[in-house]
Design an enzyme around this catalytic site. Structure first.
Site, PDB file in Angstrom:
ATOM      1  N   ARG A 140       8.054  18.282   0.661  1.00  0.00           N
ATOM      2  CA  ARG A 140       7.282  17.067   0.322  1.00  0.00           C
ATOM      3  C   ARG A 140       7.459  16.726  -1.157  1.00  0.00           C
ATOM      4  NH1 ARG A 140       1.709  17.701   2.619  1.00  0.00           N
ATOM      5  NH2 ARG A 140       1.335  15.778   1.468  1.00  0.00           N
ATOM      6  N   ASN A 151      -4.703  11.435  -2.468  1.00  0.00           N
ATOM      7  CA  ASN A 151      -3.264  11.653  -2.330  1.00  0.00           C
ATOM      8  C   ASN A 151      -2.757  12.674  -3.345  1.00  0.00           C
ATOM      9  OD1 ASN A 151      -3.482   9.672  -0.449  1.00  0.00           O
ATOM     10  ND2 ASN A 151      -2.641   8.057  -1.732  1.00  0.00           N
ATOM     11  N   VAL A 152      -1.797  13.478  -2.901  1.00  0.00           N
ATOM     12  CA  VAL A 152      -1.197  14.458  -3.810  1.00  0.00           C
ATOM     13  C   VAL A 152       0.096  13.912  -4.416  1.00  0.00           C
ATOM     14  CG1 VAL A 152      -2.257  16.428  -2.649  1.00  0.00           C
ATOM     15  CG2 VAL A 152       0.019  15.686  -1.926  1.00  0.00           C
ATOM     16  N   ASP A 153       0.496  12.688  -4.020  1.00  0.00           N
ATOM     17  CA  ASP A 153       1.671  12.085  -4.662  1.00  0.00           C
ATOM     18  C   ASP A 153       1.271  11.574  -6.053  1.00  0.00           C
ATOM     19  OD1 ASP A 153       0.932   9.199  -4.682  1.00  0.00           O
ATOM     20  OD2 ASP A 153       1.033   9.345  -2.510  1.00  0.00           O
ATOM     21  N   HIS A 194      -7.652  15.961  -4.274  1.00  0.00           N
ATOM     22  CA  HIS A 194      -6.977  16.959  -3.432  1.00  0.00           C
ATOM     23  C   HIS A 194      -5.752  17.553  -4.129  1.00  0.00           C
ATOM     24  CE1 HIS A 194      -8.946  15.172   0.461  1.00  0.00           C
ATOM     25  NE2 HIS A 194      -9.775  15.915  -0.246  1.00  0.00           N
ATOM     26  N   CYS A 211      -1.048  29.089 -10.981  1.00  0.00           N
ATOM     27  CA  CYS A 211      -0.681  30.510 -10.956  1.00  0.00           C
ATOM     28  C   CYS A 211      -1.884  31.347 -10.529  1.00  0.00           C
ATOM     29  CB  CYS A 211      -0.198  30.954 -12.339  1.00  0.00           C
ATOM     30  SG  CYS A 211       0.263  32.702 -12.363  1.00  0.00           S
ATOM     31  N   ASN A 229      -8.150  -1.487   4.858  1.00  0.00           N
ATOM     32  CA  ASN A 229      -7.379  -0.523   5.654  1.00  0.00           C
ATOM     33  C   ASN A 229      -6.599  -1.265   6.728  1.00  0.00           C
ATOM     34  OD1 ASN A 229      -7.082   2.420   5.712  1.00  0.00           O
ATOM     35  ND2 ASN A 229      -7.809   2.308   7.817  1.00  0.00           N
ATOM     36  N   LEU A 230      -5.545  -0.625   7.206  1.00  0.00           N
ATOM     37  CA  LEU A 230      -4.730  -1.260   8.250  1.00  0.00           C
ATOM     38  C   LEU A 230      -5.566  -1.545   9.492  1.00  0.00           C
ATOM     39  CD1 LEU A 230      -1.769  -2.105   8.484  1.00  0.00           C
ATOM     40  CD2 LEU A 230      -1.292   0.115   9.523  1.00  0.00           C
ATOM     41  N   ALA A 284      -1.877  -2.483   2.841  1.00  0.00           N
ATOM     42  CA  ALA A 284      -2.397  -2.348   1.477  1.00  0.00           C
ATOM     43  C   ALA A 284      -1.642  -3.237   0.488  1.00  0.00           C
ATOM     44  CB  ALA A 284      -2.315  -0.881   1.050  1.00  0.00           C
TER      45      ALA A 284
HETATM   46  C1  BJW Z   1      -2.847   1.903   5.981  1.00  0.00           C
HETATM   47  C2  BJW Z   1      -1.506   1.623   5.941  1.00  0.00           C
HETATM   48  C3  BJW Z   1      -1.133   0.577   5.119  1.00  0.00           C
HETATM   49  C4  BJW Z   1      -1.703   3.236   7.265  1.00  0.00           C
HETATM   50  N1  BJW Z   1      -2.051  -0.085   4.423  1.00  0.00           N
HETATM   51  N2  BJW Z   1      -3.750   1.234   5.288  1.00  0.00           N
HETATM   52  C5  BJW Z   1     -17.442  19.428   9.875  1.00  0.00           C
HETATM   53  C6  BJW Z   1     -18.147  18.342   9.363  1.00  0.00           C
HETATM   54  C7  BJW Z   1     -17.963  17.903   8.062  1.00  0.00           C
HETATM   55  C8  BJW Z   1     -17.068  18.542   7.225  1.00  0.00           C
HETATM   56  C9  BJW Z   1     -16.369  19.615   7.722  1.00  0.00           C
HETATM   57  C10 BJW Z   1     -16.552  20.052   9.014  1.00  0.00           C
HETATM   58  N3  BJW Z   1     -15.720  21.100   9.239  1.00  0.00           N
HETATM   59  C11 BJW Z   1     -15.014  21.328   8.101  1.00  0.00           C
HETATM   60  C12 BJW Z   1     -15.403  20.427   7.174  1.00  0.00           C
HETATM   61  C13 BJW Z   1     -14.881  20.299   5.788  1.00  0.00           C
HETATM   62  C14 BJW Z   1     -13.448  19.799   5.767  1.00  0.00           C
HETATM   63  C15 BJW Z   1     -13.318  18.557   6.624  1.00  0.00           C
HETATM   64  O1  BJW Z   1     -13.594  17.447   6.199  1.00  0.00           O
HETATM   65  N4  BJW Z   1     -12.857  18.676   7.847  1.00  0.00           N
HETATM   66  C16 BJW Z   1     -12.743  17.520   8.725  1.00  0.00           C
HETATM   67  C17 BJW Z   1     -11.409  17.539   9.443  1.00  0.00           C
HETATM   68  C18 BJW Z   1     -13.941  17.477   9.634  1.00  0.00           C
HETATM   69  N5  BJW Z   1     -13.175  19.484   4.363  1.00  0.00           N
HETATM   70  C19 BJW Z   1     -12.745  20.421   3.526  1.00  0.00           C
HETATM   71  O2  BJW Z   1     -12.497  21.542   3.876  1.00  0.00           O
HETATM   72  C20 BJW Z   1     -12.625  19.996   2.081  1.00  0.00           C
HETATM   73  N6  BJW Z   1     -13.376  20.896   1.272  1.00  0.00           N
HETATM   74  C21 BJW Z   1     -14.706  20.996   1.384  1.00  0.00           C
HETATM   75  O3  BJW Z   1     -15.359  20.339   2.165  1.00  0.00           O
HETATM   76  O4  BJW Z   1     -15.249  21.875   0.482  1.00  0.00           O
HETATM   77  C22 BJW Z   1     -16.655  22.130   0.548  1.00  0.00           C
HETATM   78  C23 BJW Z   1     -17.497  21.189  -0.242  1.00  0.00           C
HETATM   79  C24 BJW Z   1     -16.982  20.152  -0.965  1.00  0.00           C
HETATM   80  C25 BJW Z   1     -17.786  19.301  -1.709  1.00  0.00           C
HETATM   81  C26 BJW Z   1     -19.114  19.466  -1.706  1.00  0.00           C
HETATM   82  C27 BJW Z   1     -19.654  20.513  -0.986  1.00  0.00           C
HETATM   83  C28 BJW Z   1     -18.835  21.372  -0.277  1.00  0.00           C
HETATM   84  C29 BJW Z   1     -11.168  20.034   1.636  1.00  0.00           C
HETATM   85  C30 BJW Z   1     -10.348  18.998   2.306  1.00  0.00           C
HETATM   86  C31 BJW Z   1      -8.888  19.158   1.915  1.00  0.00           C
HETATM   87  C32 BJW Z   1      -8.000  18.107   2.554  1.00  0.00           C
HETATM   88  N7  BJW Z   1      -6.661  18.402   2.280  1.00  0.00           N
HETATM   89  C33 BJW Z   1      -5.602  17.509   2.773  1.00  0.00           C
HETATM   90  C34 BJW Z   1      -4.246  18.149   2.478  1.00  0.00           C
HETATM   91  C35 BJW Z   1      -3.923  18.056   0.975  1.00  0.00           C
HETATM   92  C36 BJW Z   1      -2.579  18.621   0.667  1.00  0.00           C
HETATM   93  C37 BJW Z   1      -1.475  17.919   1.401  1.00  0.00           C
HETATM   94  O5  BJW Z   1      -1.230  16.712   1.174  1.00  0.00           O
HETATM   95  O6  BJW Z   1      -0.834  18.556   2.251  1.00  0.00           O
HETATM   96  O7  BJW Z   1      -5.715  16.218   2.167  1.00  0.00           O
HETATM   97  S1  BJW Z   1      -5.749  17.134   4.531  1.00  0.00           S
HETATM   98  C38 BJW Z   1      -5.205  15.464   4.399  1.00  0.00           C
HETATM   99  O8  BJW Z   1      -6.289  14.605   4.803  1.00  0.00           O
HETATM  100  C39 BJW Z   1      -4.969  15.233   2.911  1.00  0.00           C
HETATM  101  C40 BJW Z   1      -5.589  13.879   2.727  1.00  0.00           C
HETATM  102  O9  BJW Z   1      -5.918  13.662   1.379  1.00  0.00           O
HETATM  103  C41 BJW Z   1      -6.773  13.908   3.648  1.00  0.00           C
HETATM  104  C42 BJW Z   1      -7.286  12.548   4.029  1.00  0.00           C
HETATM  105  O10 BJW Z   1      -6.324  11.848   4.773  1.00  0.00           O
HETATM  106  P1  BJW Z   1      -6.169  10.286   4.575  1.00  0.00           P
HETATM  107  O11 BJW Z   1      -5.682   9.998   3.211  1.00  0.00           O
HETATM  108  O12 BJW Z   1      -7.397   9.587   4.983  1.00  0.00           O
HETATM  109  O13 BJW Z   1      -4.937   9.970   5.571  1.00  0.00           O
HETATM  110  P2  BJW Z   1      -5.019   9.626   7.142  1.00  0.00           P
HETATM  111  O14 BJW Z   1      -3.651   9.779   7.673  1.00  0.00           O
HETATM  112  O15 BJW Z   1      -6.094  10.349   7.816  1.00  0.00           O
HETATM  113  O16 BJW Z   1      -5.425   8.067   7.156  1.00  0.00           O
HETATM  114  C43 BJW Z   1      -4.556   7.059   6.671  1.00  0.00           C
HETATM  115  C44 BJW Z   1      -5.217   5.705   6.897  1.00  0.00           C
HETATM  116  O17 BJW Z   1      -4.399   4.722   6.299  1.00  0.00           O
HETATM  117  C45 BJW Z   1      -5.374   5.325   8.383  1.00  0.00           C
HETATM  118  O18 BJW Z   1      -6.709   4.870   8.612  1.00  0.00           O
HETATM  119  C46 BJW Z   1      -4.379   4.195   8.584  1.00  0.00           C
HETATM  120  O19 BJW Z   1      -4.837   3.188   9.471  1.00  0.00           O
HETATM  121  C47 BJW Z   1      -4.269   3.617   7.184  1.00  0.00           C
HETATM  122  N8  BJW Z   1      -2.993   3.008   6.894  1.00  0.00           N
HETATM  123  N9  BJW Z   1      -0.854   2.526   6.808  1.00  0.00           N
HETATM  124  C48 BJW Z   1      -3.368   0.304   4.578  1.00  0.00           C
HETATM  125  N10 BJW Z   1       0.163   0.232   5.034  1.00  0.00           N
END
Ligand code: BJW
Length: 244
Positions: free
Chosen positions: A65, A100-102, A117, A125, A209-210, A227
């Protein structure tokens, strides 16, 4: 901009972005039909347990990536550029929180930017804690640029079960903001998915959002489209209304 005396101060603004904002730059989202999580399992690459079990697999996944980000075809699009313009010209407090991590927001010129994120371009490290620019391939176990130890570098990204970065600064900005805009995120990952509920009722909330996200109904306004079209239109109108 000079504000006439007696005019209301412009509200603080918080913008949250997700993978959708970078999709038209050639980067996959996570949960769309062609998304990252349709090709690999979260449990295999995006948890601390996966890294402990099979570090080589996880490093290869993030090395690939990172290499993709270096492709000259992957560059900031009109949405990234519009948000950088908003950062430059918004007359009140401003924070762009990206999941985003980009590095496309930074490359577009955004400065008041927080990567909750983490960042693919950086490595952390596990021996000395330093966060530095990442060597291109962590799978080769390069030495840490700070302590020189091999085998301790991991991608500076936040995996499931880990604490997102900068939460204190985000919570302060959310507590003060009068405008919250969520762009290109499915609203399925917490804590980011909960921001709209935090500010609801005291800030104007807008989703771009889309398609409607999981939490669309919580926003005052939700607009659907790509977007690169929605964000420049929205930013132009916002700056015009603010007289900026
Ligand atoms: C367009 C488009 C265009 C397309 N124009 N739009 C149960 C309940 C609640 C919470 C939890 C639970 N069980 C576990 C949890 C916690 C967990 C969580 O949320 N899990 C869920 C799955 C339920 N969260 C965590 O573990 C987080 N930490 C945490 O909670 O710590 C404790 C804490 C924190 C704070 C306070 C107190 C306690 C950590 C989450 C880490 C997420 N990491 C990732 C990977 C990062 C590294 C990598 O890139 O590999 O982050 S996962 C992945 O998802 C990445 C993203 O940032 C993240 C969000 O995804 P995103 O950006 O929304 O992408 P998509 O694909 O889901 O959506 C894209 C959207 O764009 C779509 O809607 C399309 O329609 C749209 N789109 N093209 C406009 N052209």
């Amino acid at each position: 901009m000079t504000r006439p005396s007696g005019a209301a101060a412009p509200p603080g603004a918080v913008v949250l972005t997700g993978a959708g904002v970078s999709r038209e730059s050639g980067l996959s989202t996570f949960r769309d039909p062609d998304g990252v999580w349709r090709r690999v399992r979260i449990e295999d690459v995006a948890t601390p347990e996966a890294f402990a079990r099979d570090p080589a697999r996880v490093q290869e996944f993030y090395d690939a990536r990172r290499a993709q980000l270096a492709d000259p075809a992957v560059r900031p699009n009109a949405a990234h550029r519009a948000l950088a313009e908003l950062d430059r010209r918004w007359p009140g407090d401003f924070l762009l929180v990206t999941q985003n991590v980009d590095d496309l927001h930074g490359r577009a010129g955004s400065e008041r930017l927080l990567h909750m994120h983490g960042e693919l371009a950086k490595a952390r490290c596990l021996r000395c804690g330093a966060v530095e620019r990442s060597p291109p391939r962590l799978a080769d176990s390069p030495p840490c640029p700070a302590c020189g130890e091999r085998g301790g570098l991991r991608p500076h990204v936040v995996w499931f079960g880990e604490m997102p970065l900068g939460m204190e600064r985000i919570e302060e900005a959310l507590a003060r903001c009068g405008l919250f805009v969520s762009i290109g995120t499915s609203g399925s990952v917490y804590p980011a998915a909960g921001f709209v509920a935090t500010v609801r009722g005291r800030a104007r909330t807008v989703e771009l959002n889309l398609e409607p996200s999981e939490g669309s109904a919580l926003f005052d306004e939700a607009r659907q489209g790509p977007a690169t079209r929605l964000v420049p239109e929205f930013v132009d109108a916002l700056l015009r209304d603010a007289g900026a």
